[in-house]
Write a protein that holds these residues in place. Structure first.
Motif, PDB file in Angstrom:
ATOM      1  N   GLY A  11     -45.242  21.141  43.876  1.00 30.81           N
ATOM      2  CA  GLY A  11     -44.456  20.127  44.873  1.00 30.81           C
ATOM      3  C   GLY A  11     -45.489  19.372  45.602  1.00 30.81           C
ATOM      4  O   GLY A  11     -45.451  18.304  46.199  1.00 30.81           O
ATOM      5  N   THR A  12     -46.586  20.241  46.204  1.00 33.43           N
ATOM      6  CA  THR A  12     -47.555  19.997  47.028  1.00 33.43           C
ATOM      7  C   THR A  12     -48.486  18.745  46.364  1.00 33.43           C
ATOM      8  O   THR A  12     -48.589  17.852  46.958  1.00 33.43           O
ATOM      9  CB  THR A  12     -48.407  20.872  47.383  1.00 33.43           C
ATOM     10  N   SER A  13     -48.613  18.984  45.121  1.00 32.10           N
ATOM     11  CA  SER A  13     -49.511  18.084  44.436  1.00 32.10           C
ATOM     12  C   SER A  13     -48.881  16.650  44.026  1.00 32.10           C
ATOM     13  O   SER A  13     -49.349  15.660  43.910  1.00 32.10           O
ATOM     14  CB  SER A  13     -50.177  18.513  42.988  1.00 32.10           C
ATOM     15  N   GLY A  27     -41.108  23.189  23.521  1.00 34.78           N
ATOM     16  CA  GLY A  27     -42.397  22.308  23.277  1.00 34.78           C
ATOM     17  C   GLY A  27     -43.234  22.140  24.266  1.00 34.78           C
ATOM     18  O   GLY A  27     -44.155  21.521  23.918  1.00 34.78           O
ATOM     19  N   GLY A  28     -42.778  22.350  25.599  1.00 38.16           N
ATOM     20  CA  GLY A  28     -43.869  22.068  26.545  1.00 38.16           C
ATOM     21  C   GLY A  28     -44.424  20.748  27.112  1.00 38.16           C
ATOM     22  O   GLY A  28     -45.224  20.576  27.674  1.00 38.16           O
ATOM     23  N   LEU A  29     -43.557  19.851  26.753  1.00 36.57           N
ATOM     24  CA  LEU A  29     -43.996  18.346  26.982  1.00 36.57           C
ATOM     25  C   LEU A  29     -43.649  17.688  28.333  1.00 36.57           C
ATOM     26  O   LEU A  29     -43.922  17.082  28.928  1.00 36.57           O
ATOM     27  CB  LEU A  29     -43.690  17.308  25.868  1.00 36.57           C
ATOM     28  N   MET A  30     -42.327  18.486  28.636  1.00 38.49           N
ATOM     29  CA  MET A  30     -41.762  17.952  29.972  1.00 38.49           C
ATOM     30  C   MET A  30     -41.414  19.438  30.764  1.00 38.49           C
ATOM     31  O   MET A  30     -40.733  20.281  30.222  1.00 38.49           O
ATOM     32  CB  MET A  30     -40.564  16.969  29.659  1.00 38.49           C
ATOM     33  N   ALA A  31     -41.482  19.058  32.088  1.00 37.68           N
ATOM     34  CA  ALA A  31     -40.856  20.008  32.934  1.00 37.68           C
ATOM     35  C   ALA A  31     -39.987  19.249  34.007  1.00 37.68           C
ATOM     36  O   ALA A  31     -40.033  18.086  33.973  1.00 37.68           O
ATOM     37  CB  ALA A  31     -42.023  20.692  33.628  1.00 37.68           C
ATOM     38  N   VAL A  32     -39.289  20.103  34.605  1.00 37.70           N
ATOM     39  CA  VAL A  32     -38.504  19.252  35.678  1.00 37.70           C
ATOM     40  C   VAL A  32     -38.319  20.099  36.892  1.00 37.70           C
ATOM     41  O   VAL A  32     -38.338  21.473  36.742  1.00 37.70           O
ATOM     42  CB  VAL A  32     -36.989  19.207  35.130  1.00 37.70           C
ATOM     43  N   LEU A  39     -33.763  15.684  45.435  1.00 40.85           N
ATOM     44  CA  LEU A  39     -34.235  14.795  44.087  1.00 40.85           C
ATOM     45  C   LEU A  39     -34.615  15.810  42.926  1.00 40.85           C
ATOM     46  O   LEU A  39     -35.053  16.809  43.282  1.00 40.85           O
ATOM     47  CB  LEU A  39     -35.310  13.934  44.307  1.00 40.85           C
ATOM     48  N   VAL A  40     -34.184  15.340  41.631  1.00 35.00           N
ATOM     49  CA  VAL A  40     -34.857  16.148  40.489  1.00 35.00           C
ATOM     50  C   VAL A  40     -35.814  15.174  39.919  1.00 35.00           C
ATOM     51  O   VAL A  40     -35.882  14.050  39.735  1.00 35.00           O
ATOM     52  CB  VAL A  40     -33.662  16.203  39.353  1.00 35.00           C
ATOM     53  N   ARG A  41     -37.076  15.978  39.777  1.00 29.67           N
ATOM     54  CA  ARG A  41     -38.270  15.332  39.296  1.00 29.67           C
ATOM     55  C   ARG A  41     -38.644  15.562  37.988  1.00 29.67           C
ATOM     56  O   ARG A  41     -38.978  16.683  37.837  1.00 29.67           O
ATOM     57  CB  ARG A  41     -39.313  15.479  40.353  1.00 29.67           C
ATOM     58  N   LEU A  42     -38.844  14.531  37.204  1.00 26.16           N
ATOM     59  CA  LEU A  42     -39.182  15.025  35.736  1.00 26.16           C
ATOM     60  C   LEU A  42     -40.808  14.740  35.640  1.00 26.16           C
ATOM     61  O   LEU A  42     -41.218  13.829  36.408  1.00 26.16           O
ATOM     62  CB  LEU A  42     -38.608  13.915  34.582  1.00 26.16           C
ATOM     63  N   MET A  43     -41.321  15.517  35.018  1.00 25.26           N
ATOM     64  CA  MET A  43     -42.896  15.445  34.933  1.00 25.26           C
ATOM     65  C   MET A  43     -43.415  15.702  33.403  1.00 25.26           C
ATOM     66  O   MET A  43     -42.783  16.607  32.662  1.00 25.26           O
ATOM     67  CB  MET A  43     -43.316  16.779  35.646  1.00 25.26           C
ATOM     68  N   ASP A  44     -44.173  14.798  33.088  1.00 23.55           N
ATOM     69  CA  ASP A  44     -44.830  15.001  31.822  1.00 23.55           C
ATOM     70  C   ASP A  44     -46.053  16.064  32.041  1.00 23.55           C
ATOM     71  O   ASP A  44     -46.903  15.814  32.731  1.00 23.55           O
ATOM     72  CB  ASP A  44     -45.515  13.672  31.380  1.00 23.55           C
ATOM     73  N   SER A  46     -47.671  17.599  29.239  1.00 23.51           N
ATOM     74  CA  SER A  46     -48.302  17.543  27.973  1.00 23.51           C
ATOM     75  C   SER A  46     -49.983  17.393  27.942  1.00 23.51           C
ATOM     76  O   SER A  46     -50.557  17.889  27.306  1.00 23.51           O
ATOM     77  CB  SER A  46     -47.857  16.293  26.770  1.00 23.51           C
ATOM     78  N   GLY A  47     -50.566  17.073  28.997  1.00 26.80           N
ATOM     79  CA  GLY A  47     -51.945  16.783  29.418  1.00 26.80           C
ATOM     80  C   GLY A  47     -52.501  17.726  30.192  1.00 26.80           C
ATOM     81  O   GLY A  47     -53.647  17.885  30.353  1.00 26.80           O
ATOM     82  N   GLY A  48     -51.900  18.728  30.367  1.00 28.59           N
ATOM     83  CA  GLY A  48     -52.368  20.147  31.147  1.00 28.59           C
ATOM     84  C   GLY A  48     -51.845  20.218  32.724  1.00 28.59           C
ATOM     85  O   GLY A  48     -51.996  21.076  33.384  1.00 28.59           O
ATOM     86  N   SER A  49     -51.680  18.874  33.365  1.00 28.87           N
ATOM     87  CA  SER A  49     -51.349  18.662  34.732  1.00 28.87           C
ATOM     88  C   SER A  49     -50.176  18.114  34.878  1.00 28.87           C
ATOM     89  O   SER A  49     -49.753  17.086  34.354  1.00 28.87           O
ATOM     90  CB  SER A  49     -52.439  18.130  35.639  1.00 28.87           C
ATOM     91  N   PRO A  50     -49.183  18.329  35.880  1.00 28.47           N
ATOM     92  CA  PRO A  50     -47.922  17.506  36.165  1.00 28.47           C
ATOM     93  C   PRO A  50     -48.055  16.313  36.451  1.00 28.47           C
ATOM     94  O   PRO A  50     -48.717  15.968  37.398  1.00 28.47           O
ATOM     95  CB  PRO A  50     -47.142  18.306  37.031  1.00 28.47           C
ATOM     96  N   VAL A  51     -47.594  15.085  35.445  1.00 25.81           N
ATOM     97  CA  VAL A  51     -47.654  13.948  35.851  1.00 25.81           C
ATOM     98  C   VAL A  51     -46.190  13.368  36.047  1.00 25.81           C
ATOM     99  O   VAL A  51     -45.290  13.338  35.289  1.00 25.81           O
ATOM    100  CB  VAL A  51     -48.316  12.922  34.860  1.00 25.81           C
ATOM    101  N   PRO A  52     -45.768  12.825  37.238  1.00 23.71           N
ATOM    102  CA  PRO A  52     -44.562  12.294  37.434  1.00 23.71           C
ATOM    103  C   PRO A  52     -44.102  11.208  36.287  1.00 23.71           C
ATOM    104  O   PRO A  52     -44.836  10.388  35.934  1.00 23.71           O
ATOM    105  CB  PRO A  52     -44.504  11.608  38.722  1.00 23.71           C
TER     106      PRO A  52
END
Length: 110
Positions: A11-13, A27-32, A39-44, A46-52
């Motif tokens: 959340g902070t990041s 599969g570990g490619l998307m987190a929410v 709000l509900v935030r979708l995050m990719d 797959s690269g190791g760090s959450p990207v909105p």
């Protein structure tokens, strides 16, 4: 490591404050994540760090629970506004599929 420790500062990041619930799709490619800002935030992830990669709005109070269906095509989010929203993630643009509203009583503090 992974798990809760990996997502503790998410959340902070992402600049959104407290995150109340996180769910990782098979599969570990998307987190929410859902939190204080309603709000509900979708995050990719797959690269190791959450990207909105998307924001879903429809709740009127903090989002306290999020969960994917087993296929990862639907997402349910629950809120202090006494609603559960089912989101369709199978289309290119996620869409609100159904809103379920709860009444009073039965829960803590009711």
């Amino acid at each position: 490591g992974g798990g809760a420790e990996y997502y503790r500062g998410m959340g902070t990041s992402l600049g959104v404050g407290d995150v109340w619930s996180i769910c990782i799709r098979e599969g570990g490619l998307m987190a929410v994540g859902g939190g204080e800002d309603a709000l509900v935030r979708l995050m990719d992830v797959s690269g190791g760090s959450p990207v909105p990669c998307g924001v879903l709005s429809g709740h009127k109070d903090r989002v306290t629970s999020v969960c994917f269906n087993p296929k990862g095509t639907l997402l349910a989010s629950g809120s202090f506004d006494k609603s559960i929203i089912v989101w369709d993630l199978s289309a290119p643009q996620p869409a609100l599929l159904q809103t379920l509203r709860g009444g009073g009583g039965g829960g803590p503090g009711a």
